[in-house]
Design an enzyme around this catalytic site. Structure first.
Site, short mmCIF file in Angstrom:
data_model
loop_
_atom_site.label_atom_id
_atom_site.label_comp_id
_atom_site.label_asym_id
_atom_site.label_seq_id
_atom_site.Cartn_x
_atom_site.Cartn_y
_atom_site.Cartn_z
N ASP A 64 42.80 51.46 30.18
CA ASP A 64 42.70 50.01 29.96
C ASP A 64 44.03 49.43 30.42
O ASP A 64 45.08 49.70 29.82
CB ASP A 64 42.48 49.72 28.47
CG ASP A 64 42.37 48.23 28.19
OD1 ASP A 64 42.72 47.40 29.07
OD2 ASP A 64 41.93 47.88 27.07
N LYS A 67 33.77 32.73 35.10
CA LYS A 67 32.80 32.07 35.99
C LYS A 67 33.21 30.61 36.16
O LYS A 67 33.84 30.02 35.27
CB LYS A 67 31.39 32.15 35.39
CG LYS A 67 30.91 33.56 35.14
CD LYS A 67 30.51 34.26 36.44
CE LYS A 67 30.05 35.69 36.19
NZ LYS A 67 30.34 36.61 37.27
N VAL A 68 32.81 30.04 37.28
CA VAL A 68 33.21 28.66 37.61
C VAL A 68 32.83 27.68 36.49
O VAL A 68 33.60 26.77 36.16
CB VAL A 68 32.55 28.22 38.94
CG1 VAL A 68 32.95 26.80 39.29
CG2 VAL A 68 32.94 29.17 40.05
N SER A 87 42.78 38.80 46.57
CA SER A 87 41.65 38.04 47.09
C SER A 87 42.19 36.98 48.03
O SER A 87 43.26 36.42 47.80
CB SER A 87 40.91 37.38 45.94
OG SER A 87 40.06 36.38 46.44
N TYR A 92 42.57 32.35 38.31
CA TYR A 92 42.30 33.56 39.11
C TYR A 92 43.17 33.54 40.37
O TYR A 92 43.80 34.53 40.73
CB TYR A 92 40.81 33.59 39.48
CG TYR A 92 40.39 34.78 40.31
CD1 TYR A 92 40.25 36.04 39.74
CD2 TYR A 92 40.14 34.64 41.67
CE1 TYR A 92 39.86 37.14 40.51
CE2 TYR A 92 39.74 35.73 42.44
CZ TYR A 92 39.61 36.98 41.86
OH TYR A 92 39.23 38.05 42.63
N LYS A 96 46.15 36.18 41.49
CA LYS A 96 46.12 36.97 42.72
C LYS A 96 47.30 36.63 43.64
O LYS A 96 47.73 37.47 44.43
CB LYS A 96 44.78 36.80 43.44
CG LYS A 96 43.60 37.37 42.66
CD LYS A 96 43.66 38.90 42.54
CE LYS A 96 42.44 39.48 41.83
NZ LYS A 96 42.44 40.94 41.74
P1 NAP Z 1 33.50 43.69 38.60
O1 NAP Z 1 32.21 44.19 39.09
O2 NAP Z 1 33.52 42.65 37.52
O3 NAP Z 1 34.36 44.96 38.15
C1 NAP Z 1 35.63 44.80 37.60
C2 NAP Z 1 36.09 46.14 37.06
O4 NAP Z 1 37.38 45.96 36.46
C3 NAP Z 1 35.18 46.67 35.96
O5 NAP Z 1 35.11 48.07 36.04
C4 NAP Z 1 35.91 46.26 34.70
O6 NAP Z 1 35.60 47.04 33.56
C5 NAP Z 1 37.33 46.50 35.16
N1 NAP Z 1 38.32 45.91 34.26
C6 NAP Z 1 38.45 44.62 33.84
N2 NAP Z 1 39.46 44.52 32.98
C7 NAP Z 1 39.99 45.76 32.84
C8 NAP Z 1 41.05 46.31 32.09
N3 NAP Z 1 41.78 45.56 31.25
N4 NAP Z 1 41.32 47.62 32.20
C9 NAP Z 1 40.60 48.40 33.03
N5 NAP Z 1 39.56 47.96 33.75
C10 NAP Z 1 39.27 46.65 33.65
O7 NAP Z 1 34.36 43.05 39.78
P2 NAP Z 1 34.53 43.45 41.32
O8 NAP Z 1 33.92 42.37 42.11
O9 NAP Z 1 34.13 44.86 41.55
O10 NAP Z 1 36.11 43.29 41.47
C11 NAP Z 1 36.99 44.38 41.71
C12 NAP Z 1 38.31 43.80 42.21
O11 NAP Z 1 38.08 43.13 43.46
C13 NAP Z 1 38.94 42.75 41.29
O12 NAP Z 1 40.33 42.92 41.27
C14 NAP Z 1 38.54 41.43 41.94
O13 NAP Z 1 39.44 40.40 41.61
C15 NAP Z 1 38.62 41.81 43.41
N6 NAP Z 1 37.86 40.94 44.31
C16 NAP Z 1 36.50 40.87 44.22
C17 NAP Z 1 35.81 40.06 45.12
C18 NAP Z 1 34.30 39.96 45.11
O14 NAP Z 1 33.74 39.20 45.93
N7 NAP Z 1 33.60 40.68 44.24
C19 NAP Z 1 36.50 39.33 46.09
C20 NAP Z 1 37.90 39.44 46.17
C21 NAP Z 1 38.55 40.27 45.27
P3 NAP Z 1 34.51 46.61 32.46
O15 NAP Z 1 33.17 47.05 32.98
O16 NAP Z 1 34.95 47.33 31.25
O17 NAP Z 1 34.58 45.11 32.30
#
Ligand code: NAP
Length: 276
Positions: free
Chosen positions: A62, A95-96, A139, A193, A197
């Site tokens: 965590d 979320k927005v 991001s 957010y 970033k």
């Molecule tokens: P996601 O599906 O919401 O997954 C986020 C992951 O981070 C989940 O496994 C979540 O665990 C974990 N997490 C959150 N808080 C945590 C903590 N305190 N300790 C350990 N794990 C934690 O989001 P995603 O889209 O895959 O995003 C992954 C990364 O890519 C993020 O850094 C996000 O900002 C970045 N990103 C995403 C996008 C996009 O379009 N999706 C675009 C640009 C950047 P839980 O299941 O326990 O919540």
């Protein structure tokens, strides 16, 4: 102590992190740790990949909890004598249309995305072995957030000499400014957010600079990357990339060959270096 190479991906029980672990299990010549703050969700994700014929290992992590980070650090030190690949992927986004007060969103978002990621780096970067690879997931939203900052803040975030302490103070100031409802007046954009970033991006620049100054001979490469717009719980079903496609650039950076001396300290999207 094992001489096997080891890779760790934070927040990898779902979404892009899980896809990064999947790809590393196929391509990285060593142990790959899927980590999750919740052991149940983590073990379920491991079981999912096992059904695909892959063999990820699991460790609880965590990133909001310093004790949890230090437990992983001690485990890696003892079992592997260090770390070869670190992907800082864990992150959150409101979320927005979420009606949580902006000051609360700012505090919660910065806590995980910036301060949590920084704590992981503080504890695990000293463990990086020669030719190690570090990938911080940011991001492209941070670029538009940066344009929304005052000239004074932009100058600070573009500075080649900003220190980690100065960056930490700025991120803490953003949270305080939202609490006093003066963030607008103080030159901050209206996105927690995005600011978090910006913090990850500037932190990556600082860390790359420190590696150059302190560990040049170790050939460690550290970069920030944007996965693109990816269909996950965070971005929703309308996003353009699958999680496996979103994992491509982080995995490319995590697996840069030992002969590579670049990119380093860069912002990479679609495997291409972008300007900051
Ligand atoms: P996601 O599906 O919401 O997954 C986020 C992951 O981070 C989940 O496994 C979540 O665990 C974990 N997490 C959150 N808080 C945590 C903590 N305190 N300790 C350990 N794990 C934690 O989001 P995603 O889209 O895959 O995003 C992954 C990364 O890519 C993020 O850094 C996000 O900002 C970045 N990103 C995403 C996008 C996009 O379009 N999706 C675009 C640009 C950047 P839980 O299941 O326990 O919540």
């Amino acid at each position: 102590m094992s001489s096997v190479q080891v890779a760790v991906v934070t927040g990898s029980n779902k979404g892009i992190g899980l896809a990064i672990v999947r790809a590393l299990c196929k391509q990285f010549p060593g142990d790959v740790y899927l980590t999750s703050r919740d052991p149940g969700r983590g073990q379920a994700a491991v079981a999912q990949l096992q059904q695909e014929g892959l063999r990820p290992l699991f460790h609880q992590l965590d990133i909001d909890d310093l004790q949890s980070i230090r437990a992983l650090r001690d485990f890696l030190k003892e079992k592997y004598g260090g770390l070869n690949v670190l992907v800082n992927n864990a992150g959150i986004a409101f979320k927005v249309h979420d009606t949580t007060p902006f000051a609360v969103q700012a505090e919660v978002t910065l806590k995980t995305n910036f301060f949590g990621t920084r704590n992981v780096c503080t504890e695990l970067l000293p463990l990086m072995k020669p030719y190690g690879r570090v990938v911080n997931v940011y991001s492209m939203v941070s670029s538009s957030a940066l344009r929304g900052c005052s000239q004074e803040l932009q100058q600070k975030f573009h500075s080649d000499t900003i220190t980690e302490d100065e960056l930490v103070q700025l991120m803490a100031k953003f949270v305080e400014d939202t609490k006093r409802n003066v963030h607008d007046k103080e030159g901050w954009p209206n996105t927690a957010y995005g600011v978090s970033k910006i913090g990850v991006t500037v932190l990556s620049r600082i860390q790359a600079r420190l590696l150059n100054e302190q560990r040049k001979g170790d050939h460690i490469l550290l970069n920030a990357c944007c996965p693109g717009w990816v269909r996950t719980d965070m971005a929703g079903p309308k996003a353009t990339k699958s999680p496996d496609e979103g994992a491509e650039t982080p995995v490319y950076l995590a697996l840069l060959p030992s002969s590579a001396d670049a990119p380093h300290g860069q912002f990479v999207s679609d495997k291409t270096v972008k300007p900051w």
